[in-house]
Enzyme design. Structure first.
Site, PDB file in Angstrom:
ATOM      1  N   GLY A   1       0.842  -1.206   0.000  1.00  0.00           N
ATOM      2  CA  GLY A   1       0.000   0.000   0.000  1.00  0.00           C
ATOM      3  C   GLY A   1       0.869   1.244   0.000  1.00  0.00           C
ATOM      4  N   SER A   2       0.321   2.305   0.542  1.00  0.00           N
ATOM      5  CA  SER A   2       0.995   3.596   0.464  1.00  0.00           C
ATOM      6  C   SER A   2       2.078   3.736   1.534  1.00  0.00           C
ATOM      7  CB  SER A   2      -0.045   4.700   0.653  1.00  0.00           C
ATOM      8  OG  SER A   2      -0.668   4.516   1.909  1.00  0.00           O
ATOM      9  N   PRO A   3       3.087   4.575   1.281  1.00  0.00           N
ATOM     10  CA  PRO A   3       4.103   4.821   2.318  1.00  0.00           C
ATOM     11  C   PRO A   3       3.483   5.350   3.616  1.00  0.00           C
ATOM     12  CG  PRO A   3       4.855   5.656   0.203  1.00  0.00           C
ATOM     13  CD  PRO A   3       3.434   5.228   0.004  1.00  0.00           C
TER      14      PRO A   3
ATOM     15  N   VAL B   1       0.531   4.698   5.003  1.00  0.00           N
ATOM     16  CA  VAL B   1      -0.048   3.600   5.791  1.00  0.00           C
ATOM     17  C   VAL B   1       1.050   2.590   6.157  1.00  0.00           C
ATOM     18  CG1 VAL B   1      -1.810   1.793   5.878  1.00  0.00           C
ATOM     19  CG2 VAL B   1      -2.338   3.977   4.791  1.00  0.00           C
ATOM     20  N   GLY B   2       2.073   2.480   5.324  1.00  0.00           N
ATOM     21  CA  GLY B   2       3.221   1.619   5.657  1.00  0.00           C
ATOM     22  C   GLY B   2       3.821   2.009   7.005  1.00  0.00           C
TER      23      GLY B   2
ATOM     24  N   GLU C   1       5.612  -3.283   0.928  1.00  0.00           N
ATOM     25  CA  GLU C   1       5.662  -3.022  -0.519  1.00  0.00           C
ATOM     26  C   GLU C   1       4.904  -1.719  -0.732  1.00  0.00           C
ATOM     27  OE1 GLU C   1       7.084  -4.887  -2.914  1.00  0.00           O
ATOM     28  OE2 GLU C   1       7.646  -6.667  -1.782  1.00  0.00           O
TER      29      GLU C   1
ATOM     30  N   CYS D   1       1.530   0.943  -8.992  1.00  0.00           N
ATOM     31  CA  CYS D   1       2.629   1.446  -8.152  1.00  0.00           C
ATOM     32  C   CYS D   1       3.902   1.700  -8.950  1.00  0.00           C
ATOM     33  CB  CYS D   1       2.907   0.459  -7.022  1.00  0.00           C
ATOM     34  SG  CYS D   1       3.273  -1.197  -7.639  1.00  0.00           S
TER      35      CYS D   1
HETATM   36  P1  NAD Z   1      -3.486   2.302   1.198  1.00  0.00           P
HETATM   37  O1  NAD Z   1      -2.170   2.342   1.880  1.00  0.00           O
HETATM   38  O2  NAD Z   1      -4.419   3.425   1.414  1.00  0.00           O
HETATM   39  O3  NAD Z   1      -4.301   0.975   1.633  1.00  0.00           O
HETATM   40  C1  NAD Z   1      -3.702  -0.307   1.599  1.00  0.00           C
HETATM   41  C2  NAD Z   1      -4.394  -1.205   2.601  1.00  0.00           C
HETATM   42  O4  NAD Z   1      -4.223  -0.673   3.908  1.00  0.00           O
HETATM   43  C3  NAD Z   1      -5.909  -1.362   2.396  1.00  0.00           C
HETATM   44  O5  NAD Z   1      -6.263  -2.715   2.625  1.00  0.00           O
HETATM   45  C4  NAD Z   1      -6.516  -0.445   3.449  1.00  0.00           C
HETATM   46  O6  NAD Z   1      -7.760  -0.891   3.922  1.00  0.00           O
HETATM   47  C5  NAD Z   1      -5.484  -0.489   4.557  1.00  0.00           C
HETATM   48  N1  NAD Z   1      -5.410   0.766   5.316  1.00  0.00           N
HETATM   49  C6  NAD Z   1      -5.697   2.016   4.867  1.00  0.00           C
HETATM   50  N2  NAD Z   1      -5.464   2.922   5.850  1.00  0.00           N
HETATM   51  C7  NAD Z   1      -5.036   2.224   6.924  1.00  0.00           C
HETATM   52  C8  NAD Z   1      -4.629   2.596   8.241  1.00  0.00           C
HETATM   53  N3  NAD Z   1      -4.629   3.869   8.638  1.00  0.00           N
HETATM   54  N4  NAD Z   1      -4.237   1.623   9.092  1.00  0.00           N
HETATM   55  C9  NAD Z   1      -4.221   0.334   8.697  1.00  0.00           C
HETATM   56  N5  NAD Z   1      -4.595  -0.075   7.469  1.00  0.00           N
HETATM   57  C10 NAD Z   1      -4.991   0.856   6.584  1.00  0.00           C
HETATM   58  O7  NAD Z   1      -3.176   2.079  -0.361  1.00  0.00           O
HETATM   59  P2  NAD Z   1      -4.185   2.012  -1.600  1.00  0.00           P
HETATM   60  O8  NAD Z   1      -4.806   3.333  -1.849  1.00  0.00           O
HETATM   61  O9  NAD Z   1      -5.081   0.832  -1.458  1.00  0.00           O
HETATM   62  O10 NAD Z   1      -3.129   1.686  -2.759  1.00  0.00           O
HETATM   63  C11 NAD Z   1      -2.339   2.671  -3.360  1.00  0.00           C
HETATM   64  C12 NAD Z   1      -0.933   2.737  -2.795  1.00  0.00           C
HETATM   65  O11 NAD Z   1      -0.349   1.443  -2.767  1.00  0.00           O
HETATM   66  C13 NAD Z   1      -0.013   3.572  -3.673  1.00  0.00           C
HETATM   67  O12 NAD Z   1       0.874   4.293  -2.860  1.00  0.00           O
HETATM   68  C14 NAD Z   1       0.746   2.540  -4.478  1.00  0.00           C
HETATM   69  O13 NAD Z   1       1.960   2.993  -5.000  1.00  0.00           O
HETATM   70  C15 NAD Z   1       0.920   1.461  -3.448  1.00  0.00           C
HETATM   71  N6  NAD Z   1       1.114   0.157  -4.075  1.00  0.00           N
HETATM   72  C16 NAD Z   1       2.335  -0.449  -3.932  1.00  0.00           C
HETATM   73  C17 NAD Z   1       2.565  -1.667  -4.559  1.00  0.00           C
HETATM   74  C18 NAD Z   1       3.883  -2.380  -4.452  1.00  0.00           C
HETATM   75  O14 NAD Z   1       3.947  -3.552  -4.831  1.00  0.00           O
HETATM   76  N7  NAD Z   1       4.941  -1.760  -3.973  1.00  0.00           N
HETATM   77  C19 NAD Z   1       1.553  -2.271  -5.305  1.00  0.00           C
HETATM   78  C20 NAD Z   1       0.324  -1.617  -5.421  1.00  0.00           C
HETATM   79  C21 NAD Z   1       0.117  -0.406  -4.789  1.00  0.00           C
END
Ligand code: NAD
Length: 484
Positions: free
Chosen positions: A206-208, A210-211, A228, A262
């Site tokens: 997911g996003s940096p 939330v990471g 990731e 991503c």
């Molecule tokens: P996101 O980080 O908003 O959400 C990812 C997951 O985390 C979802 O399941 C969501 O429900 C959960 N989440 C959201 N907020 C949270 C919180 N505060 N606490 C705990 N869990 C939470 O990301 P997104 O909008 O679903 O995806 C887009 C992002 O993911 C972009 O930054 C993209 O670059 C990245 N991404 C990375 C890869 C990779 O392989 N490196 C692949 C796809 C997407």
């Protein structure tokens, strides 16, 4: 400039009962995780095969769900949701026996006489959280690695593509007992409840932003993490690049999933001497692939929509802000927010303070920046957080080598884009802000395994160093220090 991301919804309370249900399943997985430590390659392969077969059997249902979620073209679903899972599963099924074998290591001079090896043991109970943009792939591909390594799993797909996540819940329920693999649908509240638990490993995509939340939660239990993440991935087109091929390939990498990938090129540095010619090629490819007008592009079966209205407003906001600060629209530029539609849009003349220069775009906008000095481009890239991907298009070896050696990125393609993801023998992952750890093939297997160091004695050589510390032993130590 900092990388800001897409999605941080307000925390809503966990639906009543879900927390207890999560706790119950997590407890059930405790005994199973211990039992799975001795699972054989055949047993793990049988489980991976079940997942493989179920994904193939639900291929049409996955197409339909992805179309309902954001009008994703079926060919793109096959290419980026179904195929990567199938390929990950087949690779693991073929290679798992070899991956699981203990790896013997040579003794070093201090450990002559000892037999030593690395034994891959399952981490235990694992949590996999996936994003919406490739919800099936980014949940089920790590699941393959997780099962291959002999773990239990709890999955939390993204709530933003609800048809896909409901289908994934059904698939998992049909083929796995909950003490081995369970799936919880839900938003940030469900994620938060899961992150409270002392998992043995968390694999988050997911996003940096939330990471960081995930890593902080993991720190409470010293749980290991694979992150990731995303960010802004630059592309460099130098004066010697094959412009036609670059335009065709990059427009494919960018507009697959409508820029919501991503590793899609986020912005392009084009050498000033070829910039206009490159833009002309890109516009021609966009028009050929998706149509000329906003109306034609809206009706194109090959262009997915933005995932929801909130994200459409966010991306349109970046466009409006760039325009207001003087950016020039080279093609596209129209948006219909209620339809989650934004035209494939190329821009230039973007001022440094425009938001589009600092936020991960994650949508169909592509800024193109003219440059004359490659060293300055490298300095600018190095001033940003390390990207997940960096692409270079060039026929000049010196330029390619300079970019490879003087920058850092999760992965790089030379005269290509996004295909680094598809290579099962390469590690897929970011660096720092774009991620920690890696996925795919043996790298995914290792992410979900503990590399246990095992030493077995043949002769008790160490006995010569046990107390009492006589003069003879002092001499032995002197010799050892000199001969290392
Ligand atoms: P996101 O980080 O908003 O959400 C990812 C997951 O985390 C979802 O399941 C969501 O429900 C959960 N989440 C959201 N907020 C949270 C919180 N505060 N606490 C705990 N869990 C939470 O990301 P997104 O909008 O679903 O995806 C887009 C992002 O993911 C972009 O930054 C993209 O670059 C990245 N991404 C990375 C890869 C990779 O392989 N490196 C692949 C796809 C997407």
């Amino acid at each position: 400039m900092s990388t800001v991301v897409s999605y941080l919804p307000g925390v809503t309370p966990t639906p009543s009962g879900v927390e207890a249900e999560i706790q119950r399943v997590f407890e059930r997985q405790r005994e199973t995780a211990i039992r799975l430590r001795t699972s054989t390659a055949q047993e793990r392969i049988a489980k991976i095969k079940r997942l493989h077969d179920a994904v193939m059997a639900h291929r049409t249902a996955i197409h339909e769900a992805a179309y309902k979620d954001f009008k994703k073209p079926p060919a793109e679903v096959d290419l980026a949701e179904v195929l990567p899972v199938i390929s990950e599963a087949k690779h693991a099924m073929r290679a798992l026996k070899g991956w699981m074998k203990p790896k013997g290591v040579w003794p070093t001079s201090l450990t002559v006489g000892l037999k030593s090896w690395i034994q891959y043991e399952p981490k235990g109970r694992c949590l996999i959280i996936s994003p919406w943009n490739y919800n099936v792939n980014l949940c089920f591909s790590p699941l393959v690695s997780c099962i291959a390594a002999g773990n239990t799993a709890i999955l939390k797909p993204s709530e933003m593509t609800p048809h896909l996540s409901a289908l994934m819940a059904k698939i998992v329920k049909d083929i796995f007992p909950e003490d081995e693999v369970a799936l919880f649908e839900g938003d940030v509240a469900v994620s938060t409840a899961l992150l409270d638990l002392p998992f043995d490993h968390i694999f988050f995509t997911g996003s940096p932003a939330v990471g960081k939340v995930v890593m902080a939660a993991a720190a409470k239990h010293l749980t290991s993490v694979t992150l990731e993440l995303g960010g802004k991935s630059p592309t460099i087109i130098d004066e010697t690049a094959d412009l036609k091929l670059a335009a065709r390939t990059l427009m494919w990498g960018k507009y697959t999933n409508n820029g919501q990938t991503c590793i899609a090129p986020d912005y392009v540095y084009a050498h000033a001497s070829i910039k206009d010619a490159f833009i002309k090629e890109c516009v021609a490819v966009i028009e050929e692939n998706y149509g000329r007008s906003a109306k034609e592009q809206m009706g194109s079966p090959y262009l997915a929509r933005v995932v929801n209205e909130r994200h459409t407003k966010r991306i349109n906001g970046l466009l409006t802000d760039a325009r207001a600060r003087g950016a020039r629209i080279l093609c596209g530029g129209e948006a219909v927010e209620s339809e989650c539609f934004i035209q494939p849009t190329l821009l230039d003349n973007i001022p440094a303070d425009a938001k589009i220069q600092s936020e991960e775009i994650f949508g169909p906008l592509l800024p193109i920046i003219a440059y004359t000095d490659l060293d300055r481009v490298i300095d600018e890239i190095n001033a940003q957080p390390k990207p997940l991907a960096l692409y270079i298009w060039s026929k000049t070896e010196g330029n390619i080598e300079k970019v490879l050696k003087r920058t850092s990125a999760g992965g790089t393609c030379i005269n290509h884009c996004v295909v680094q993801y598809a290579h099962g023998n390469l590690p897929f992952g970011g660096v720092n802000n774009s991620g920690i750890g890696s996925a795919h093939g043996i790298f995914g297997f290792k992410a979900f395994s503990h590399e246990r160091a095992v030493v077995r004695t043949r002769f008790m050589m160490a006995r010569v160093l046990f107390p009492p510390y006589t003069d003879f032993k002092a001499k032995m130590l002197n010799i050892m220090l000199k001969t290392q």
